[in-house]
Design a protein around this motif. Structure first.
Motif: not given
Length: 159
Positions: A54-62, A74-75, A143-151
């Protein structure tokens, strides 16, 4: 055929911004909101949520709204805000002890200061260690792989 400076990885090529004031402020704001939500949820239900994705998604949007963002910035925001999930688990102990009436002779402010200092040191060390443990590593953790893919997905073309 000779490689240009940017192809050869020369330091002459401008590097994208990684640590910025807006990134630090946004990461701190997300961290405060997620810690409050995690502490509330932890005290109410006994479990917390992971805040990396969720933090990665909010960061990208903002940061996209502000313009000029990149995956590195973003990372940093996501890394800082994902500390909320970890910090709240430590912080849950203090209000839990107060609520059950077991906090009588403990030094409340000293313990709170030690927990806060530990959290600040954790965030301070996560930024330089990120390069060695996440960027250069194979990301063996789901979770690290998922967050990296989101970014990575967010870094792609909009629309």
């Amino acid at each position: 055929m000779e490689a240009t400076a940017s192809e050869a990885g020369s330091s002459d090529a401008p590097r994208p911004r990684e640590i910025t004031l807006r990134g630090i402020v946004l990461g701190a704001a997300i961290t405060v909101v997620f810690i409050a939500a995690n502490v509330y949820m932890g005290l109410k239900t006994g479990m917390t949520f992971s805040s990396s994705i969720p933090a990665a998604m909010i960061s990208m949007g903002c940061l996209r709204l502000l313009g000029g963002s990149n995956i590195l910035e973003n990372n940093i925001v996501q890394t800082q805000a994902s500390a909320a999930g970890t910090l709240c688990n430590v912080i849950l102990i203090l209000p839990g002890l107060v609520l059950i009436g077991h906090w009588h002779g403990f030094p409340f402010w000293q313990t709170s200061a030690v927990c806060g200092l530990g959290g600040l040191l954790g965030v301070a060390f996560s930024i330089p260690l990120r390069r060695a443990l996440v960027t250069s590593a194979g990301l063996p953790y789901p979770e690290g792989v998922a967050a990296a893919e989101v970014l990575r997905t967010g870094e792609g073309e909009a629309g």
